[in-house]
Structure formats: structure tokens, C-alpha cells
Design a protein around this motif. Structure first.
Motif, PDB file in Angstrom:
ATOM      1  N   ASN A  36      -1.703  -1.349  -3.838  1.00  0.00           N
ATOM      2  CA  ASN A  36      -2.898  -0.522  -3.648  1.00  0.00           C
ATOM      3  C   ASN A  36      -2.450   0.928  -3.442  1.00  0.00           C
ATOM      4  O   ASN A  36      -1.805   1.249  -2.453  1.00  0.00           O
ATOM      5  N   PHE A  37      -2.773   1.791  -4.407  1.00  0.00           N
ATOM      6  CA  PHE A  37      -2.414   3.205  -4.293  1.00  0.00           C
ATOM      7  C   PHE A  37      -3.606   3.975  -3.742  1.00  0.00           C
ATOM      8  O   PHE A  37      -4.668   3.998  -4.342  1.00  0.00           O
ATOM      9  N   LYS A  38      -3.397   4.577  -2.562  1.00  0.00           N
ATOM     10  CA  LYS A  38      -4.470   5.337  -1.913  1.00  0.00           C
ATOM     11  C   LYS A  38      -4.210   6.824  -2.073  1.00  0.00           C
ATOM     12  O   LYS A  38      -3.067   7.267  -2.009  1.00  0.00           O
ATOM     13  N   ILE A  39      -5.268   7.610  -2.259  1.00  0.00           N
ATOM     14  CA  ILE A  39      -5.097   9.064  -2.360  1.00  0.00           C
ATOM     15  C   ILE A  39      -5.499   9.715  -1.043  1.00  0.00           C
ATOM     16  O   ILE A  39      -6.556   9.389  -0.490  1.00  0.00           O
ATOM     17  N   ARG A  40      -4.654  10.603  -0.529  1.00  0.00           N
ATOM     18  CA  ARG A  40      -5.070  11.428   0.604  1.00  0.00           C
ATOM     19  C   ARG A  40      -5.176  12.875   0.128  1.00  0.00           C
ATOM     20  O   ARG A  40      -4.203  13.453  -0.342  1.00  0.00           O
ATOM     21  N   GLU A  41      -6.374  13.437   0.266  1.00  0.00           N
ATOM     22  CA  GLU A  41      -6.592  14.821  -0.173  1.00  0.00           C
ATOM     23  C   GLU A  41      -6.105  15.793   0.888  1.00  0.00           C
ATOM     24  O   GLU A  41      -6.399  15.626   2.064  1.00  0.00           O
ATOM     25  N   LYS A  68       0.659   1.830 -11.762  1.00  0.00           N
ATOM     26  CA  LYS A  68      -0.007   0.517 -11.756  1.00  0.00           C
ATOM     27  C   LYS A  68       0.507  -0.403 -12.856  1.00  0.00           C
ATOM     28  O   LYS A  68       0.470  -1.628 -12.733  1.00  0.00           O
ATOM     29  N   LYS A  69       0.978   0.233 -13.961  1.00  0.00           N
ATOM     30  CA  LYS A  69       1.524  -0.579 -15.060  1.00  0.00           C
ATOM     31  C   LYS A  69       2.743  -1.375 -14.579  1.00  0.00           C
ATOM     32  O   LYS A  69       3.014  -2.459 -15.058  1.00  0.00           O
ATOM     33  N   TYR A  70       3.488  -0.780 -13.654  1.00  0.00           N
ATOM     34  CA  TYR A  70       4.693  -1.439 -13.132  1.00  0.00           C
ATOM     35  C   TYR A  70       4.418  -2.194 -11.835  1.00  0.00           C
ATOM     36  O   TYR A  70       5.117  -3.143 -11.517  1.00  0.00           O
ATOM     37  N   TYR A  71       3.430  -1.740 -11.092  1.00  0.00           N
ATOM     38  CA  TYR A  71       3.119  -2.355  -9.780  1.00  0.00           C
ATOM     39  C   TYR A  71       1.626  -2.667  -9.681  1.00  0.00           C
ATOM     40  O   TYR A  71       0.899  -2.045  -8.908  1.00  0.00           O
ATOM     41  N   VAL A  90      -1.101   9.649 -12.610  1.00  0.00           N
ATOM     42  CA  VAL A  90       0.141   9.112 -12.053  1.00  0.00           C
ATOM     43  C   VAL A  90      -0.066   7.687 -11.528  1.00  0.00           C
ATOM     44  O   VAL A  90       0.753   6.792 -11.769  1.00  0.00           O
ATOM     45  N   ILE A  91      -1.177   7.472 -10.827  1.00  0.00           N
ATOM     46  CA  ILE A  91      -1.455   6.131 -10.287  1.00  0.00           C
ATOM     47  C   ILE A  91      -1.595   5.110 -11.425  1.00  0.00           C
ATOM     48  O   ILE A  91      -1.058   4.005 -11.352  1.00  0.00           O
ATOM     49  N   ASP A  92      -2.307   5.502 -12.495  1.00  0.00           N
ATOM     50  CA  ASP A  92      -2.461   4.583 -13.642  1.00  0.00           C
ATOM     51  C   ASP A  92      -1.100   4.192 -14.216  1.00  0.00           C
ATOM     52  O   ASP A  92      -0.881   3.041 -14.587  1.00  0.00           O
ATOM     53  N   GLU A 148       0.833  -1.208   0.000  1.00  0.00           N
ATOM     54  CA  GLU A 148       0.000   0.000   0.000  1.00  0.00           C
ATOM     55  C   GLU A 148       0.869   1.260   0.000  1.00  0.00           C
ATOM     56  O   GLU A 148       1.806   1.372   0.784  1.00  0.00           O
ATOM     57  N   ILE A 149       0.542   2.184  -0.910  1.00  0.00           N
ATOM     58  CA  ILE A 149       1.282   3.437  -1.007  1.00  0.00           C
ATOM     59  C   ILE A 149       0.273   4.581  -0.966  1.00  0.00           C
ATOM     60  O   ILE A 149      -0.740   4.552  -1.665  1.00  0.00           O
ATOM     61  N   THR A 150       0.544   5.576  -0.111  1.00  0.00           N
ATOM     62  CA  THR A 150      -0.379   6.700   0.013  1.00  0.00           C
ATOM     63  C   THR A 150       0.179   7.919  -0.715  1.00  0.00           C
ATOM     64  O   THR A 150       1.315   8.319  -0.500  1.00  0.00           O
ATOM     65  N   ILE A 151      -0.667   8.470  -1.590  1.00  0.00           N
ATOM     66  CA  ILE A 151      -0.250   9.609  -2.402  1.00  0.00           C
ATOM     67  C   ILE A 151      -1.042  10.840  -1.986  1.00  0.00           C
ATOM     68  O   ILE A 151      -2.269  10.798  -1.902  1.00  0.00           O
TER      69      ILE A 151
END
Ligand SMILES: NCc1[nH]cc(CCC(=O)O)c1CC(=O)O
Length: 310
Positions: free
Chosen positions: A35-40, A28-31, A23-25, A5-8
């Protein structure tokens, strides 16, 4: 090797969230397993909308709170428009990747979908960017510039509410938010030289987080990285934030780096430009030389007058 899990961290505006998802898309091609989570994160620049940026302290206002979250470990990566990233950074943070640049040009959205040259004499155009205002007036000295702030959607709405003839925005932001069909006119990048970093996204990480740095390095675009670094050197030599009308555009073509820099007086009467090209490996020297040329051709006096006037 990945991480589960990585938080962006991202600003909460529609454009910022779309950019973060782009950026997440890519990541995701490489990883694909991660799970990429967004924090606003709300920044001061998002909260204060009734003043021009130069009055409330410059463009660092769009990144500061996000950088704090990164420093505290609340997020692993921050996604920024490189245009909004100031020259100076907290020591323990760095831009570890810059993704492939989108359209760098500025564009005009007008009330009746008119091109620049069909606008009526004395048309009123909204932009808070001194760079856009000055260069626009150098092409159409009759137009009146009025300040306008807010995110992309807000500025289009304000154009109607304030009964403006048009607004100037970045093509990249409009294309990414699906508003490309609203564009009435694309400025040539030699007529309105874009902002340093315009159209490019940067991923900021902690200097000591080698795992995350390795992950984001996968989506770095070498040509965009060199171009944006060259533009940022130009900005640094001129010591220009967003309170001075400066622009720079570098690009790679035929194995060379080519670059134009500009400094303008606020009224657009003086436009000082320098262009040159060199081998890619000499991009730092090229950027410095262009900055010095612009300074020597009259840019120094313009910048001095702006400083004294403040
Ligand atoms: N100043 C806000 C901002 N920061 C980045 C973009 C657009 C996207 C980009 O240039 O990467 C915009 C909107 C605009 O200037 O129209």
C-alpha cells in the motif's frame, strides 16, 4: 520481498501529485501487495509566489521540507522533479532511482496558439527562468521577457490576466497534467537547451534504508540516470544554481553518451555552447570536459559578471 505500507512525500501541486502517482504505478508493477500512501508537504517554494526563485534562495526551496520529513522518518521516499533538486544533499539522503525521462523540451503556450515565428514583433513572453529568457532572446531578440511564477495552471492563467503573448514551460509538466493540447510550439532542444534534469523524476531515500533502496531500484532507468548524472556534473563544475542561465542535455544514442551544455548572458546576446560525445562509461569525464570547454569559450567571464552584478 516487499513491505506492507510505504509513505511517499510529495509537493501538493497538481503536477507533483500526478508525478508521484506515476511513480507509484511503476512501483506497483513490482510490489502489487504494497500500500503506497502519499503525504503532501508544502514547501517554501509553494508558499512564496510573488518573488522570483533566485531572489528567495534558489530551487532548493522545493525540496527542503520534504527532505526534513524524510530525515525524521515521516516518509520513506520523496519524489522530486530532478530539475528542482540542488547539487548538494543532506549527507544521509541520496537519489536512489531516476525513472525514464519524459519529453525534455521547453515549449511555448501563446494566447492565440501561434508558433514562435508568428508572434508579433516585440511580443511579451512570461518566464522567470533566466535560461529560457536568454535562449529565447537569442532566437527572437525582439521579444520582451517578463517574470512569472506559480505552478503550471497558474502561469497559464496569468498569461491571460497579464495580457502576455505567451509563456514558456516544460513539455513534460504539460503532458503529465493533460495540457499537451495547449502547446503552440516545441523548442528544439538545441535552440533552447533544457534545464539540468528536466523531464526526469528522482526518488530520494535515506542512505541507510537498504530495504527501500532495493524497492526503488526496480524502477531506475539506467540511461536516464547516466544522462541526468552527466548534466548534474556539468552544473556542479559551473557552480550554477537557478540564478545563472545554464542548461545541459545529455542522452544515450548508438551506445554513446552525447551531451550539449550552454551558458548564456542574461540578454541572450552571448550564447556559449559545447557539444561532444563519448563511450557511456566515460560520461563523468565527458560532462567535465564540456563544462570546461564552455568556461574557456567565454562562459567564465559571463559567470563572473553575473556574480559581480548580484
Ligand atoms: N520549475 C518547476 C518545474 N519543475 C519541473 C517542472 C516540469 C516537469 C519537469 O521538467 O520534469 C516544472 C514546471 C516547468 O518548468 O514548466
Amino acid at each position: 520481498m516487499g513491505r506492507r505500507e510505504i509513505t511517499i512525500g510529495s509537493r501538493g501541486s497538481k503536477l507533483a501529485l500526478i508525478q508521484t502517482n506515476i511513480v507509484i504505478d511503476e512501483l506497483k508493477k513490482y510490489y502489487p501487495e504494497t500500500n503506497f500512501k502519499i503525504r503532501e508537504i508544502k514547501t517554501i517554494g509553494d508558499k512564496i509566489l510573488d518573488k522570483t526563485l533566485s531572489k528567495i534562495g534558489g530551487k532548493g526551496l522545493f525540496v527542503k521540507e520534504i527532505e526534513s520529513a524524510l530525515l525524521k522518518g515521516e516518509i520513506d521516499i520523496a519524489v522530486h522533479s530532478m530539475k528542482d533538486v540542488p547539487s548538494k544533499f543532506p549527507q544521509s539522503l541520496e537519489i536512489s532511482a531516476i525513472t525514464k525521462r519524459a519529453d525534455v523540451r521547453d515549449v511555448l503556450i501563446t494566447k492565440e496558439d501561434k508558433s514562435l515565428f508568428d508572434l508579433k514583433e516585440g511580443a511579451v513572453i512570461g518566464t522567470s527562468s533566466l535560461r529560457r529568457g536568454a535562449q529565447l532572446r537569442s532566437i527572437r531578440s525582439d521579444v520582451e521577457i517578463v517574470p512569472i511564477r506559480g505552478n503550471v495552471q497558474t502561469r497559464i492563467r496569468k498569461m491571460k490576466e497579464m495580457n502576455l503573448d505567451g509563456v514558456v514551460l516544460a513539455a513534460a509538466g504539460l503532458i503529465r497534467t493533460g495540457l499537451e493540447n495547449k502547446i503552440s510550439y516545441f523548442f528544439n532542444e538545441r535552440d533552447i537547451v533544457p534545464a539540468v534534469g528536466q523531464g526526469a523524476l528522482g526518488l530520494e531515500t535515506r542512505v541507510d534504508d537498504s530495504l527501500i533502496k532495493e524497492i526503488v531500484s526496480k524502477i531506475n532507468d539506467k540511461h536516464t540516470e547516466i544522462a541526468v548524472k552527466a548534466e548534474r556534473i556539468f552544473m556542479k563544475v559551473l557552480n550554477g544554481g537557478c540564478h545563472v542561465p545554464i542548461g545541459a542535455y545529455a542522452f544515450i544514442e548508438d551506445g554513446k553518451v552525447k551531451m550539449e551544455g550552454v551558458v548564456a548572458s542574461i540578454d541572450g546576446k552571448e550564447i556559449i555552447k559545447a557539444y561532444d560525445e563519448d563511450d557511456i562509461k566515460n560520461y563523468e569525464k565527458l560532462a567535465e570536459e564540456i563544462a570546461v570547454k564552455v568556461l574557456n569559450k567565454g562562459g567564465r567571464e559571463i559567470l563572473k559578471a553575473l556574480e559581480d552584478g548580484e
